[in-house]
Design a protein around this motif. Structure first.
Motif, PDB file in Angstrom:
ATOM      1  N   GLN A  13       4.092   4.869 -11.164  1.00  0.00           N
ATOM      2  CA  GLN A  13       3.668   5.771 -10.094  1.00  0.00           C
ATOM      3  C   GLN A  13       2.151   5.727  -9.949  1.00  0.00           C
ATOM      4  OE1 GLN A  13       5.474   9.587 -11.099  1.00  0.00           O
ATOM      5  NE2 GLN A  13       7.138   9.136  -9.671  1.00  0.00           N
ATOM      6  N   THR A  14       1.679   6.198  -8.820  1.00  0.00           N
ATOM      7  CA  THR A  14       0.238   6.280  -8.574  1.00  0.00           C
ATOM      8  C   THR A  14      -0.452   7.003  -9.726  1.00  0.00           C
ATOM      9  OG1 THR A  14       0.554   6.288  -6.179  1.00  0.00           O
ATOM     10  CG2 THR A  14      -1.519   7.174  -7.017  1.00  0.00           C
ATOM     11  N   ASN A  85      -5.308   3.881 -13.460  1.00  0.00           N
ATOM     12  CA  ASN A  85      -5.413   4.577 -12.175  1.00  0.00           C
ATOM     13  C   ASN A  85      -4.881   3.702 -11.036  1.00  0.00           C
ATOM     14  OD1 ASN A  85      -6.058   6.592 -10.356  1.00  0.00           O
ATOM     15  ND2 ASN A  85      -8.193   5.964 -10.153  1.00  0.00           N
ATOM     16  N   LYS A  87      -2.951   2.227  -7.842  1.00  0.00           N
ATOM     17  CA  LYS A  87      -2.740   2.739  -6.496  1.00  0.00           C
ATOM     18  C   LYS A  87      -1.661   1.905  -5.807  1.00  0.00           C
ATOM     19  CE  LYS A  87      -7.690   3.768  -6.193  1.00  0.00           C
ATOM     20  NZ  LYS A  87      -8.943   3.551  -5.432  1.00  0.00           N
ATOM     21  N   PRO A  88      -1.011   2.462  -4.787  1.00  0.00           N
ATOM     22  CA  PRO A  88       0.017   1.682  -4.077  1.00  0.00           C
ATOM     23  C   PRO A  88      -0.511   0.338  -3.558  1.00  0.00           C
ATOM     24  CG  PRO A  88       0.196   3.983  -3.491  1.00  0.00           C
ATOM     25  CD  PRO A  88      -1.041   3.860  -4.340  1.00  0.00           C
ATOM     26  N   VAL A 114       3.540  -0.201  -7.447  1.00  0.00           N
ATOM     27  CA  VAL A 114       3.007   1.146  -7.629  1.00  0.00           C
ATOM     28  C   VAL A 114       3.541   2.016  -6.503  1.00  0.00           C
ATOM     29  CG1 VAL A 114       0.953   2.545  -7.940  1.00  0.00           C
ATOM     30  CG2 VAL A 114       0.930   0.134  -8.620  1.00  0.00           C
ATOM     31  N   SER A 116       4.023   5.761  -4.534  1.00  0.00           N
ATOM     32  CA  SER A 116       3.233   6.983  -4.295  1.00  0.00           C
ATOM     33  C   SER A 116       4.043   8.223  -4.578  1.00  0.00           C
ATOM     34  CB  SER A 116       2.743   6.997  -2.851  1.00  0.00           C
ATOM     35  OG  SER A 116       3.837   6.890  -1.966  1.00  0.00           O
TER      36      SER A 116
END
Length: 116
Positions: A13-14, A85, A87-88, A114, A116
């Protein structure tokens, strides 16, 4: 001929983290190494690179600076990409690369997704 095998991809996940590993079939201490990524229908893009020596100088794409760390362990013929960290927009197939003048090798890729 050097074979590169990536591992460590997956779905997160994000904000999550993954560490990719790339193991070479032969010594790569005299190769620069790096990571690239590619989305379907798009050009392969540079992510990060590290010079020949363990603890060597590194370069990063602006989009991953401060979040990704590239490293290598020449005693293990390995290169790593620590990704934090996430991100999509980091979703892609990630490829390991080893190159020196006249020689350029790629792994088969590992998928990073990844959500959101």
């Amino acid at each position: 001929q050097v074979q590169l095998v990536e591992s460590g991809g997956g779905s997160v996940q994000t904000g999550g983290s993954l560490t990719l590993s790339c193991v070479a079939s032969d010594a790569i201490y005299n190769y620069a190494a790096g990571w690239f990524r590619q989305l379907p229908g798009k050009e392969r893009e540079f992510v990060a690179s590290i010079s020949r020596y363990t603890g060597g100088s590194t370069l990063y794409a602006d989009s991953v600076k401060g979040r990704f760390i590239v490293s290598r362990d020449n005693t293990l013929n390995s290169v790593y990409l620590q990704m934090d960290n996430l991100k999509p927009e980091d979703t892609a197939v990630y490829y390991c690369n080893a190159e020196r003048p006249g020689l350029n090798y790629w792994g088969q890729g590992t998928q990073v997704t990844v959500s959101s």
